[in-house]
Motif scaffolding. Structure first.
Motif, PDB file in Angstrom:
ATOM      1  N   GLY A 446       0.835  -1.206   0.000  1.00 44.00           N
ATOM      2  CA  GLY A 446       0.000   0.000   0.000  1.00 44.00           C
ATOM      3  C   GLY A 446       0.861   1.244   0.000  1.00 44.00           C
ATOM      4  N   ARG A 447       0.211   2.340  -0.223  1.00 41.48           N
ATOM      5  CA  ARG A 447       0.898   3.635  -0.244  1.00 41.48           C
ATOM      6  C   ARG A 447       0.240   4.559   0.756  1.00 41.48           C
ATOM      7  N   GLY A 448       1.048   5.393   1.345  1.00 45.40           N
ATOM      8  CA  GLY A 448       0.527   6.441   2.199  1.00 45.40           C
ATOM      9  C   GLY A 448       0.854   7.781   1.579  1.00 45.40           C
ATOM     10  N   GLY A 449       0.641   8.832   2.321  1.00 45.64           N
ATOM     11  CA  GLY A 449       0.919  10.166   1.817  1.00 45.64           C
ATOM     12  C   GLY A 449       2.380  10.339   1.444  1.00 45.64           C
ATOM     13  N   SER A 450       3.259   9.803   2.231  1.00 45.11           N
ATOM     14  CA  SER A 450       4.690   9.946   1.963  1.00 45.11           C
ATOM     15  C   SER A 450       5.418   8.632   2.121  1.00 45.11           C
ATOM     16  N   SER A 451       4.657   7.571   1.976  1.00 44.49           N
ATOM     17  CA  SER A 451       5.294   6.287   2.235  1.00 44.49           C
ATOM     18  C   SER A 451       4.830   5.216   1.268  1.00 44.49           C
ATOM     19  N   ARG A 452       5.627   4.186   1.233  1.00 45.65           N
ATOM     20  CA  ARG A 452       5.259   2.969   0.507  1.00 45.65           C
ATOM     21  C   ARG A 452       5.545   1.802   1.439  1.00 45.65           C
ATOM     22  N   VAL A 453       4.614   0.870   1.429  1.00 44.97           N
ATOM     23  CA  VAL A 453       4.802  -0.290   2.283  1.00 44.97           C
ATOM     24  C   VAL A 453       4.901  -1.523   1.392  1.00 44.97           C
ATOM     25  N   TYR A 454       6.008  -2.271   1.574  1.00 50.46           N
ATOM     26  CA  TYR A 454       6.250  -3.465   0.756  1.00 50.46           C
ATOM     27  C   TYR A 454       6.158  -4.707   1.611  1.00 50.46           C
ATOM     28  N   LYS A 455       5.673  -5.725   0.976  1.00 50.51           N
ATOM     29  CA  LYS A 455       5.805  -7.051   1.577  1.00 50.51           C
ATOM     30  C   LYS A 455       7.209  -7.517   1.223  1.00 50.51           C
ATOM     31  N   VAL A 456       7.999  -7.874   2.181  1.00 48.54           N
ATOM     32  CA  VAL A 456       9.388  -8.247   1.926  1.00 48.54           C
ATOM     33  C   VAL A 456       9.700  -9.584   2.573  1.00 48.54           C
ATOM     34  N   LYS A 457      10.804 -10.187   2.043  1.00 53.04           N
ATOM     35  CA  LYS A 457      11.256 -11.463   2.591  1.00 53.04           C
ATOM     36  C   LYS A 457      12.614 -11.237   3.245  1.00 53.04           C
ATOM     37  N   GLY A 458      12.700 -11.646   4.496  1.00 50.07           N
ATOM     38  CA  GLY A 458      13.953 -11.448   5.224  1.00 50.07           C
ATOM     39  C   GLY A 458      14.651 -12.758   5.483  1.00 50.07           C
ATOM     40  N   ALA A 459      15.510 -12.755   6.486  1.00 51.55           N
ATOM     41  CA  ALA A 459      16.274 -13.956   6.831  1.00 51.55           C
ATOM     42  C   ALA A 459      15.326 -15.099   7.140  1.00 51.55           C
ATOM     43  N   GLY A 460      15.691 -16.292   6.697  1.00 55.65           N
ATOM     44  CA  GLY A 460      14.859 -17.471   6.928  1.00 55.65           C
ATOM     45  C   GLY A 460      13.548 -17.413   6.189  1.00 55.65           C
ATOM     46  N   ASN A 461      13.513 -16.622   5.116  1.00 50.15           N
ATOM     47  CA  ASN A 461      12.320 -16.490   4.266  1.00 50.15           C
ATOM     48  C   ASN A 461      11.101 -16.001   5.039  1.00 50.15           C
ATOM     49  N   LYS A 462      11.327 -15.328   6.134  1.00 56.90           N
ATOM     50  CA  LYS A 462      10.198 -14.769   6.886  1.00 56.90           C
ATOM     51  C   LYS A 462       9.695 -13.528   6.178  1.00 56.90           C
ATOM     52  N   VAL A 469       9.551   5.574   4.292  1.00 58.09           N
ATOM     53  CA  VAL A 469       9.003   6.918   4.367  1.00 58.09           C
ATOM     54  C   VAL A 469      10.066   7.901   3.909  1.00 58.09           C
ATOM     55  N   SER A 470       9.704   8.716   2.948  1.00 63.32           N
ATOM     56  CA  SER A 470      10.645   9.780   2.553  1.00 63.32           C
ATOM     57  C   SER A 470      10.120  11.099   3.103  1.00 63.32           C
ATOM     58  N   PHE A 471      11.006  11.881   3.612  1.00 59.68           N
ATOM     59  CA  PHE A 471      10.597  13.155   4.224  1.00 59.68           C
ATOM     60  C   PHE A 471      11.695  14.190   4.027  1.00 59.68           C
ATOM     61  N   ASP A 472      11.331  15.395   4.313  1.00 59.68           N
ATOM     62  CA  ASP A 472      12.297  16.484   4.207  1.00 59.68           C
ATOM     63  C   ASP A 472      13.196  16.446   5.436  1.00 59.68           C
ATOM     64  N   ALA A 473      14.432  16.091   5.177  1.00 61.07           N
ATOM     65  CA  ALA A 473      15.369  15.913   6.289  1.00 61.07           C
ATOM     66  C   ALA A 473      15.577  17.215   7.052  1.00 61.07           C
ATOM     67  N   ASP A 508      19.140  10.248   6.278  1.00 60.89           N
ATOM     68  CA  ASP A 508      18.813  11.580   5.797  1.00 60.89           C
ATOM     69  C   ASP A 508      17.634  11.517   4.844  1.00 60.89           C
ATOM     70  N   GLY A 509      16.486  11.930   5.362  1.00 62.30           N
ATOM     71  CA  GLY A 509      15.301  12.004   4.499  1.00 62.30           C
ATOM     72  C   GLY A 509      14.630  10.682   4.234  1.00 62.30           C
ATOM     73  N   LEU A 510      15.125   9.635   4.853  1.00 61.49           N
ATOM     74  CA  LEU A 510      14.501   8.324   4.639  1.00 61.49           C
ATOM     75  C   LEU A 510      14.353   7.593   5.965  1.00 61.49           C
ATOM     76  N   LEU A 511      13.192   6.971   6.101  1.00 64.50           N
ATOM     77  CA  LEU A 511      12.941   6.160   7.296  1.00 64.50           C
ATOM     78  C   LEU A 511      12.454   4.795   6.832  1.00 64.50           C
ATOM     79  N   TYR A 512      13.083   3.762   7.359  1.00 65.88           N
ATOM     80  CA  TYR A 512      12.644   2.401   7.042  1.00 65.88           C
ATOM     81  C   TYR A 512      12.135   1.748   8.325  1.00 65.88           C
ATOM     82  N   LEU A 513      10.936   1.167   8.215  1.00 62.32           N
ATOM     83  CA  LEU A 513      10.352   0.462   9.350  1.00 62.32           C
ATOM     84  C   LEU A 513      10.108  -0.978   8.934  1.00 62.32           C
TER      85      LEU A 513
END
Ligand code: ATP
Length: 763
Positions: A446-462, A469-473, A508-513
């Motif tokens: 999904g997308r937000g006002g200043s964000s994109r949310v991805y389904k991702v695969k991490g360690a152990g295929n979880k 989120v991109s923002f004005d640093a 700088d200008g980027l936030l990853y959650l």
């Protein structure tokens, strides 16, 4: 053999030699005059010469030799002949022996051999006879050799120069051949040749030959060699030399092209290598030159591209050979000179081969007389000069060499360590690294006002949800807002109704959650069911889930202030709140807070917030600033709007568009309708209407709290069976017979008592 027959034979042999020399087939072989000379050789030399004479072209000479050999072996020791022919002054015994031989057997024939030049008196001394024989031989040799060499040189020049040109160019060039590119040392020879021969252009046969040569240039030999080619195409054998010349030229050219390709690829390789070990071009060239000159013997190299230098050196060598042949006797067919001639003719570009021949000269000539040795020394010097001249020319020209293949580079096992990159500098479009952990994108959730949310695969295929989120640093309020959101998520980490924040990285200008991943948000779920019949169990379930999420937030002292269906995500059957976009911690005992900026969704926004904004915008006194009055009731208003949408299909002011929606929300005269039936004429439970009304009071103070909503009848309906109803009715009749008049307070007590009893039957 009688003297007459010998004379006749010699005569015919002389004619034969002349005839053979005019034959094109023989132009590459030395003159046959040596056959005559070899008849005068000693026995030891006769052996080597007889081998040479085993050549089919020389077979005719063998009868002479054999006859003389027979004669000499009958009457003379073998060694005597060798001394005579080696150029030494003959000893009396040898002369006598030979003279006796001549006297006894050949005196008549010798006088008739050449009556113009030689007058042999049989009775003369042996020395005189010998001198005359030598003279005869010399004259014949010079005569035939000069003619032969002339033809050969002319052919060489024509074939090397003119066949590379078209007819017109060839015509103009032939006149200059003798002046251009020919070393000074050989100019004289060439000039003599020109003087003694007709111009090739004036000679029709030569012109025909040149033309034929140019015709043959387009020959495609395929797998055939020149001889095979001639046989196959029934060509005259006289064309073999010319075809051979073309054949070898073509092969040389092919080799040159191959070497050029090899060289250029090697150049490319060395250029790439030079990035790690930079070497100046001049240095490498200098090294190359050095290796050429200093290591010429250690590694045989083949010069691929030669300019005029090679032809110059070839001409020089030919000149030396010519001089040597002219000055030497032709009995030396197997001599190094002949060998050099053949060697240089075969591969005139190979210095190493020339040197090899030169090295062999002293060995091969160990048996020769001192005159011959001197000739060979002179030849060796000349050839050395020619080679040095060649090398000098090579230095000044662009020359390509076959070099031995370079040693394969030593391959070391290098462990490739991926550089640690920040999340913002991920090395691949599909890989995002957050705090050294890599996540591979699967899909966009999904997308937000200043964000994109991805389904991702991490360690152990979880599987995780990665919110970028991109923002004005440089916008401090944004930075503070995101920091506050992260703090709240961390604070509510253990709450089951709040999405779990697993990791985050802020640059700088980027936030990853990195969060736990939900399946669908409530907005998607409502859209999915928009065309289906209303199911109050569904509404009740999701309304209750949502309120439970809000309760967790409110219990934590937090006002979300931006609640909407998209902020609730179903994770494995449990609805969770995912976002605290404009949420703020609510100070203890504070009902309302004011926010600096308006961020929210008008569809679900409480009127007090919009009224407050409207107030601050219209009020001249802006002391209070642009602050929004938000609090827990604002979240309850949003909650009422979402339930309203679940039941009626759209939010309370959803029928207004744009600005009118905002105005309608703020305007107290615009009442929210609560029809008891849906547009599909579905009856709406009063408990549901009650709940919606309780959340959508314009006055925030009248709105139900989260606890009240949770305990509402709509969310906590009764399950009443027939027996319960029967009991209820019986008790009511008995109560009325005892007490026909009932006050209002008594009625409330009865209702409370009944409800308490029904509590056991609540769902
Ligand atoms: N953990 C999650 N699991 C599944 N889906 C998610 C998750 N987080 C967010 N989403 C999806 O991404 C969408 C946008 O996320 P989110 O609401 O956090 O963005 P936002 O930037 O806060 O939006 P806005 O700025 O409009 O408030 C959500 O509506 C939801 O569909």
């Amino acid at each position: 053999m009688s003297t007459n027959s010998f004379h006749d034979y010699m005569d015919s042999k002389s004619k034969m030699n002349v005839r053979q020399l005019s034959d094109d087939e023989e132009f590459t072989t030395p003159p046959k005059l040596s056959n005559f000379g070899s008849a005068l050789l000693s026995h030891t030399e006769k052996t080597s010469v007889s081998q040479e004479l085993s050549n089919k072209n020389d077979k005719i000479a063998n009868p002479v030799f054999e006859e003389m050999n027979r004669s000499s072996s009958r009457s003379h020791p073998p060694s005597s002949m060798g001394n005579l022919t080696s150029g030494h002054t003959s000893t009396s015994s040898h002369s006598t022996l030979f003279g006796r031989y001549l006297k006894n057997n050949h005196q008549t024939s010798m006088t008739t051999m050449n009556t113009n030049d030689i007058e042999i008196n049989v009775g003369n001394s042996l020395d005189k006879s010998f001198e005359r024989i030598r003279s005869l031989r010399q004259n014949m040799k010079e005569d035939i050799t000069s003619k032969y060499t002339e033809r050969r040189s002319k052919r060489f020049l024509i074939s090397n120069r003119t066949t590379k040109l078209g007819p017109a160019k060839r015509a103009s060039t032939l006149t200059n051949i003798f002046d251009d590119d020919v070393p000074n040392s050989s100019n004289q020879l060439i000039t003599n040749l020109r003087d003694t021969t007709e111009s090739p252009l004036d000679d029709p046969s030569e012109f025909r030959e040149t033309k034929k040569n140019s015709d043959y240039e387009s020959i495609n030999f395929g797998d055939l060699n020149p001889i095979q080619y001639i046989k196959k195409h029934n060509l005259p054998t006289s064309d073999l030399p010319m075809i051979s010349q073309i054949y070898f030229d073509k092969q040389r050219e092919e080799n040159r092209q191959a070497a050029l390709r090899k060289h250029s690829s090697r150049e490319l390789l060395s250029k790439n290598r030079s990035s790690s070990t930079p070497l100046s071009k001049s240095n490498s060239l200098a090294n190359k030159d050095h290796s050429i000159t200093s290591n010429s013997n250690s590694q045989p190299r083949r010069k691929i591209s030669t300019g005029s230098s090679s032809s110059k050196s070839s001409i020089e060598i030919r000149k030396v050979l010519k001089e040597n042949i002219d000055s030497d006797n032709y009995s030396n067919l197997k001599s190094p000179i002949h060998k050099i001639y053949k060697e240089t003719s075969r591969n005139k570009d190979s210095d190493s081969e020339k040197r090899e021949v030169l090295r062999n000269i002293s060995i091969n000539t160990s048996h020769a007389d001192s005159g011959l040795q001197q000739d060979n020394k002179r030849l060796k010097r000349s050839l050395d000069d020619a080679i040095i001249h060649d090398n000098e020319n090579m230095k000044n020209q662009e020359v390509f060499y076959h070099r031995p293949a370079p040693k394969p580079p030593v391959t070391k096992k290098v462990e490739i360590v991926e550089p640690i990159k920040s999340a913002s500098l991920s090395n691949s479009r599909n890989i995002i690294t957050v705090n050294d952990s890599q996540y591979e994108k699967i899909e966009l959730l999904g997308r937000g006002g200043s964000s994109r949310v991805y389904k991702v695969k991490g360690a152990g295929n979880k599987v995780y949800a990665l919110k970028r989120v991109s923002f004005d640093a440089f916008d401090d309020s944004s930075v503070d807002g995101f920091k506050g959101e992260i703090e709240l998520l961390e604070k509510l980490k253990d709450q089951k109704r709040v999405i779990q924040l697993l990791d985050y990285e802020m640059g700088d200008g980027l936030l990853y959650l990195i969060m736990e991943c939900g399946d669908h948000d409530l907005s998607q779920i409502l859209n999915q069911r928009s065309n289906m019949s209303l199911d109050f169990n569904f509404v009740r379930f999701y309304a209750k889930e949502m309120v439970q999420c809000i309760k967790v937030v409110h219990d934590a002292g937090i006002v979300h202030s931006d609640l909407k269906p998209a902020n609730f995500v179903l994770v494995k059957g449990i609805l969770k709140i995912i976002d605290f976009g404009i949420a703020n911690a609510v100070p203890e005992h504070t009902v309302n807070i004011y926010r600096e900026t308006q961020i929210g969704t008008p569809n679900y926004m409480a009127p007090e917030a919009l009224v407050a904004m409207n107030y601050t915008q219209t009020n001249e006194n802006r002391q209070e600033g642009n602050k929004w009055k938000v609090g827990r009731p604002s979240d309850m208003w949003s909650c009422g709007c979402i339930v309203y949408q679940m039941i009626y299909g759209k939010p309370p002011y959803g029928s207004f568009q744009g600005q009118n929606r905002l105005l309608a929300i703020m305007n107290p005269d615009v009442k929210i309708p609560f029809p008891d039936h849906t547009s599909n004429n579905e009856r709406i439970p009063k408990s549901a209407i009650e709940l919606m009304k309780a959340c959508l009071y314009r006055n925030p103070d009248k709105r139900w709290t989260v606890d009240k909503v949770l305990s509402s009848t709509f969310l906590q309906p009764f399950m009443i069976s027939g027996s319960i109803m029967e009991d209820l009715i019986r008790n009511a009749v008995r109560y009325g017979s005892e007490k026909p008049q009932i006050s209002h307070d008594d009625l409330n007590d009865v209702v409370d008592t009944v409800l308490r009893k029904f509590a056991d039957y609540k769902i």
